[in-house]
Design an enzyme around this catalytic site. Sequence first.
Site, PDB file in Angstrom:
ATOM      1  N   SER A 281       4.499   0.819  -4.570  1.00 29.68           N
ATOM      2  CA  SER A 281       5.718   0.322  -5.219  1.00 29.68           C
ATOM      3  C   SER A 281       5.573   0.385  -6.740  1.00 29.68           C
ATOM      4  O   SER A 281       6.522   0.746  -7.444  1.00 29.68           O
ATOM      5  CB  SER A 281       6.019  -1.109  -4.768  1.00 29.68           C
ATOM      6  OG  SER A 281       4.929  -1.945  -5.048  1.00 29.68           O
TER       7      SER A 281
ATOM      8  N   GLY B 194       0.818  -1.220   0.000  1.00 32.77           N
ATOM      9  CA  GLY B 194       0.000   0.000   0.000  1.00 32.77           C
ATOM     10  C   GLY B 194       0.843   1.257   0.000  1.00 32.77           C
ATOM     11  O   GLY B 194       0.352   2.346   0.286  1.00 32.77           O
TER      12      GLY B 194
ATOM     13  N   ASP C 231      -0.783   8.158  -7.292  1.00 31.34           N
ATOM     14  CA  ASP C 231       0.502   7.562  -6.902  1.00 31.34           C
ATOM     15  C   ASP C 231       1.633   8.013  -7.839  1.00 31.34           C
ATOM     16  O   ASP C 231       2.735   8.343  -7.397  1.00 31.34           O
ATOM     17  CB  ASP C 231       0.401   6.032  -6.920  1.00 31.34           C
ATOM     18  CG  ASP C 231      -0.694   5.524  -6.002  1.00 31.34           C
ATOM     19  OD1 ASP C 231      -1.184   6.318  -5.165  1.00 31.34           O
ATOM     20  OD2 ASP C 231      -1.074   4.352  -6.120  1.00 31.34           O
TER      21      ASP C 231
HETATM   22  C1  GLA Z   1      -4.228   2.691  -5.428  1.00 34.52           C
HETATM   23  C2  GLA Z   1      -4.321   3.376  -6.783  1.00 34.52           C
HETATM   24  C3  GLA Z   1      -4.519   4.888  -6.627  1.00 34.52           C
HETATM   25  C4  GLA Z   1      -5.647   5.218  -5.662  1.00 34.52           C
HETATM   26  C5  GLA Z   1      -5.501   4.405  -4.373  1.00 34.52           C
HETATM   27  C6  GLA Z   1      -6.681   4.593  -3.456  1.00 34.52           C
HETATM   28  O1  GLA Z   1      -3.065   3.092  -4.761  1.00 34.52           O
HETATM   29  O2  GLA Z   1      -3.163   3.161  -7.538  1.00 34.52           O
HETATM   30  O3  GLA Z   1      -4.756   5.469  -7.896  1.00 34.52           O
HETATM   31  O4  GLA Z   1      -6.903   5.037  -6.252  1.00 34.52           O
HETATM   32  O5  GLA Z   1      -5.359   3.025  -4.630  1.00 34.52           O
HETATM   33  O6  GLA Z   1      -6.756   5.901  -3.003  1.00 34.52           O
END
Ligand code: GLA
Length: 380
Positions: free
Chosen positions: A123, A120, A168
């Site tokens: 990576s 989470g 991300d």
């Molecule tokens: C993953 C996805 C992001 C986002 C998060 C939840 O990390 O890659 O785009 O949606 O979940 O916030």
Amino acid sequence: MEISEKFTELYGYAPNLISAAPGRVNLIGEHIDYNGGDVLPFAIANSTYAALGARTDSKIRLASSLFPGEIIQADTHILTPLYGQMWSRYILGVFWAVGSARLPHGFDIYIDSTVPIGSGLSSSASVEASVAIALNGFFYWNMSLPDLARICQRAENDFVGMPCGIMDQSISLMAHEGSALLLDTRTLKSDQIPFDLKQHGLELLVIDTQVRHELVDGGYAERRDSCEKAAEALGATTLREISVAEFESRQSEFDTTTYLRAHHAVTEIARVSQAVQALRADNYDELGRLLNQSHTSLRDEFTVSCPELNCAVEVAQSHGALGARMIGGGYGGSAIALIHQEDRAAIETAISDAFAKNAFISPRFFVALPSAGARIIQRG
Ligand code: GLA
């Protein structure tokens, strides 16, 4: 061994360039980036490193310290989505998204990473960003960071097959040390929000439950789909355009699952702007309260938590944390807790004990410090 030496040992020559791109913690704004809302992530020190050596032909050879012994061979001209092993798609996908027209030749590549996979902490995006920033630096394209983020997202959406949002990739590329990034996910306009907990005697503790999630599964896509259907039913492009009050007044138009999922999204969008106000006012009790609300909403309405994440959050909350919540896509990975520095040892012990009692895998802890975004760290 340094990544440069590993590259040289494997390919028989020194790399032309080495880049680094960080993983992230999302302070608040979860499952909001595909709903057009603002999100508030920051980069962590754990990073992916990419060493690149230019080839004279169009081939790509690819190796990673995380998958020793495997070398993936590809060609910039004949890349198609889903080519290669799962791990290699995040890299090849960036080449594919950049397009062979922009690539006069191929590369030998070696990847190393200190971002734990499936934790989470993003990576995947850090791998994509490390390759995108490396190519941009190697060819002196001077692409903007939002454009590079869009390339990385396209790699993940269309080459890997994961319908992620753009949070991300953006934070990995745009982060500044000492700040969280307030990112408008519609426009990719951003604001650096100073985020220095230390001077207030506070820390952000990351609890990696070690439960490894697999976001390519259907759960993420289903939730995204519910949110998009809810927006459409309300005549909106994204849920960002709908206030909490308006959404709640139209509850009867939705089935329960769709209502709860979209309700998480509209309330979480509101919590992000409240969190920014709290941060700007140094009101950490309020920030903590918002983190707690975010967790409850992700657990009960969006239903993306799991017993290990709930345990970590509840134990932190009952041992003095100002607030705690799961982060990232969910179903495993990490939680964060906003804590007083002096409580850290006791909170870590209490969480470890609770995990042992429940026969969960032992969690890992670290204190997250807002770190710099993707960059070239060596040339020549
Ligand atoms: C993953 C996805 C992001 C986002 C998060 C939840 O990390 O890659 O785009 O949606 O979940 O916030």
